[in-house]
Design a protein around this motif. Structure first.
Motif, PDB file in Angstrom:
ATOM      1  N   CYS A  33     -61.704 -37.753  48.595  1.00  0.00           N
ATOM      2  CA  CYS A  33     -60.780 -38.390  49.523  1.00  0.00           C
ATOM      3  C   CYS A  33     -61.559 -39.128  50.612  1.00  0.00           C
ATOM      4  O   CYS A  33     -62.757 -38.907  50.790  1.00  0.00           O
ATOM      5  CB  CYS A  33     -59.869 -37.350  50.162  1.00  0.00           C
ATOM      6  SG  CYS A  33     -58.730 -36.548  49.010  1.00  0.00           S
ATOM      7  N   GLY A  77     -56.667 -38.829  51.681  1.00  0.00           N
ATOM      8  CA  GLY A  77     -56.536 -38.915  50.237  1.00  0.00           C
ATOM      9  C   GLY A  77     -55.417 -39.887  49.913  1.00  0.00           C
ATOM     10  O   GLY A  77     -54.767 -40.438  50.808  1.00  0.00           O
ATOM     11  N   ARG A 123     -67.987 -29.486  49.271  1.00  0.00           N
ATOM     12  CA  ARG A 123     -67.351 -30.462  50.145  1.00  0.00           C
ATOM     13  C   ARG A 123     -68.379 -31.119  51.064  1.00  0.00           C
ATOM     14  O   ARG A 123     -69.366 -30.502  51.455  1.00  0.00           O
ATOM     15  CB  ARG A 123     -66.288 -29.800  51.030  1.00  0.00           C
ATOM     16  CG  ARG A 123     -65.104 -29.197  50.275  1.00  0.00           C
ATOM     17  CD  ARG A 123     -64.222 -30.268  49.676  1.00  0.00           C
ATOM     18  NE  ARG A 123     -63.034 -29.706  49.052  1.00  0.00           N
ATOM     19  CZ  ARG A 123     -62.969 -29.264  47.808  1.00  0.00           C
ATOM     20  NH1 ARG A 123     -64.053 -29.295  47.030  1.00  0.00           N
ATOM     21  NH2 ARG A 123     -61.838 -28.813  47.310  1.00  0.00           N
ATOM     22  N   PRO A 159     -62.875 -39.802  54.142  1.00  0.00           N
ATOM     23  CA  PRO A 159     -63.054 -39.313  55.498  1.00  0.00           C
ATOM     24  C   PRO A 159     -63.106 -40.497  56.453  1.00  0.00           C
ATOM     25  O   PRO A 159     -63.907 -41.420  56.281  1.00  0.00           O
ATOM     26  CB  PRO A 159     -64.411 -38.595  55.435  1.00  0.00           C
ATOM     27  CG  PRO A 159     -65.175 -39.339  54.378  1.00  0.00           C
ATOM     28  CD  PRO A 159     -64.154 -39.899  53.412  1.00  0.00           C
ATOM     29  N   THR A 200     -64.147 -33.305  52.819  1.00  0.00           N
ATOM     30  CA  THR A 200     -63.661 -34.107  51.693  1.00  0.00           C
ATOM     31  C   THR A 200     -64.595 -33.951  50.501  1.00  0.00           C
ATOM     32  O   THR A 200     -65.747 -33.548  50.647  1.00  0.00           O
ATOM     33  CB  THR A 200     -63.602 -35.606  52.056  1.00  0.00           C
ATOM     34  OG1 THR A 200     -64.905 -36.038  52.473  1.00  0.00           O
ATOM     35  CG2 THR A 200     -62.595 -35.883  53.164  1.00  0.00           C
ATOM     36  N   THR A 235     -66.446 -41.862  49.606  1.00  0.00           N
ATOM     37  CA  THR A 235     -65.131 -41.779  48.970  1.00  0.00           C
ATOM     38  C   THR A 235     -65.280 -42.163  47.501  1.00  0.00           C
ATOM     39  O   THR A 235     -66.156 -42.949  47.152  1.00  0.00           O
ATOM     40  CB  THR A 235     -64.154 -42.771  49.639  1.00  0.00           C
ATOM     41  OG1 THR A 235     -64.190 -42.611  51.055  1.00  0.00           O
ATOM     42  CG2 THR A 235     -62.737 -42.593  49.147  1.00  0.00           C
ATOM     43  N   HIS A 256     -53.294 -32.251  52.579  1.00  0.00           N
ATOM     44  CA  HIS A 256     -52.952 -33.550  51.980  1.00  0.00           C
ATOM     45  C   HIS A 256     -51.639 -34.081  52.545  1.00  0.00           C
ATOM     46  O   HIS A 256     -50.768 -34.549  51.807  1.00  0.00           O
ATOM     47  CB  HIS A 256     -52.890 -33.444  50.454  1.00  0.00           C
ATOM     48  CG  HIS A 256     -54.205 -33.166  49.812  1.00  0.00           C
ATOM     49  ND1 HIS A 256     -55.142 -34.151  49.551  1.00  0.00           N
ATOM     50  CD2 HIS A 256     -54.762 -32.000  49.397  1.00  0.00           C
ATOM     51  CE1 HIS A 256     -56.213 -33.602  48.989  1.00  0.00           C
ATOM     52  NE2 HIS A 256     -56.000 -32.301  48.887  1.00  0.00           N
ATOM     53  N   HIS A 265     -58.430 -37.120  57.279  1.00  0.00           N
ATOM     54  CA  HIS A 265     -58.632 -36.869  55.847  1.00  0.00           C
ATOM     55  C   HIS A 265     -57.605 -37.713  55.105  1.00  0.00           C
ATOM     56  O   HIS A 265     -56.415 -37.416  55.126  1.00  0.00           O
ATOM     57  CB  HIS A 265     -58.441 -35.370  55.578  1.00  0.00           C
ATOM     58  CG  HIS A 265     -58.207 -35.025  54.134  1.00  0.00           C
ATOM     59  ND1 HIS A 265     -57.123 -34.285  53.732  1.00  0.00           N
ATOM     60  CD2 HIS A 265     -58.920 -35.296  53.021  1.00  0.00           C
ATOM     61  CE1 HIS A 265     -57.164 -34.107  52.420  1.00  0.00           C
ATOM     62  NE2 HIS A 265     -58.244 -34.714  51.967  1.00  0.00           N
TER      63      HIS A 265
END
Length: 220
Positions: free
Chosen positions: A77, A96, A211, A79, A74, A129, A41, A94
């Motif tokens: 979050c 987020g 994920r 992608p 992800t 997302t 993150h 990534h």
């Protein structure tokens, strides 16, 4: 047949966003080497010229080397897959809220440009997302963002807001000068049978380990 999502903005570049079914990656990994990072993150973007023995801590990978398939995972979050086809540079990020706020998008575009890409020639796709209607945050969360970015927060129940993460990521892409942006507009939270969602699993007291994987590659 697995449910794989692709973007017209990345046409001609091997890529895909997986669902809960996983990623049938023969077309992406054919004659390619999988390259991943240890996601933390952050806003850190790394350039890959070969696979790493020990993946570095980062949240975006950039390459101009053919035969590398860049992958990030992800579960709410954003992608983001990017490509400058003419320059032969691709990236996977990534994004987020924390990484996007701290500059992972800008750092990714900057790294691409160091390899010969031009922002206006970059195409980017935002995969599955968590959507604004599914992303409730409190007032303290909102204060982390600049006042100009408060337009990405819709009023919610008392003391809470609904944050538009994909919209915010798209704006950061635009601000970085990216020429074409495609938001697939797939909400991970509400599509229970199609996507993993860390937020949904947490709310339901379920396993939070699932994920999606998103990949992009340059042919050799």
């Amino acid at each position: 047949m697995r449910d794989i999502l692709r973007s017209r903005t990345l046409e001609g570049i091997p890529h895909g966003f997986s669902t809960r079914d996983g990623l049938e990656a023969e077309d992406i990994l054919a004659n390619s080497v999988l390259v991943r990072v240890t996601q933390v993150h952050s806003a850190h973007a790394v350039v890959a010229e070969a696979a790493w023995d020990i993946p570095p801590e980062a949240d975006a990978i950039v390459t101009a080397t053919g035969g590398l398939a860049l992958a990030i995972v992800t579960a709410d979050c954003g992608p983001v897959l990017l490509s400058d086809n003419a320059a032969g540079v691709v990236a996977a990020a990534h994004a987020g809220w924390r990484g996007a706020l701290e500059g992972v998008i800008e750092n990714t575009v900057e790294a691409m440009c160091r390899l010969g890409a031009h922002p206006a020639s970059i195409s980017a796709a935002i995969g599955p997302t968590v959507a604004q209607s599914s992303y409730e945050v409190d007032g303290n969360f909102r204060t982390r963002f600049a006042e100009a970015d408060h337009r990405f927060f819709a009023s919610g129940r008392a003391g809470h807001w609904q944050f538009d993460l994909p919209g915010y990521v798209a704006e950061r892409l635009r601000a970085a000068g990216v020429g074409r942006i495609d938001d697939l507009s797939e909400d991970t939270y509400t599509q229970t049978d199609r996507f993993y969602s860390f937020r949904r699993a947490t709310h339901l007291g379920e396993d939070t380990g699932g994920r999606q994987i998103s990949m992009v590659a340059l042919p050799r």
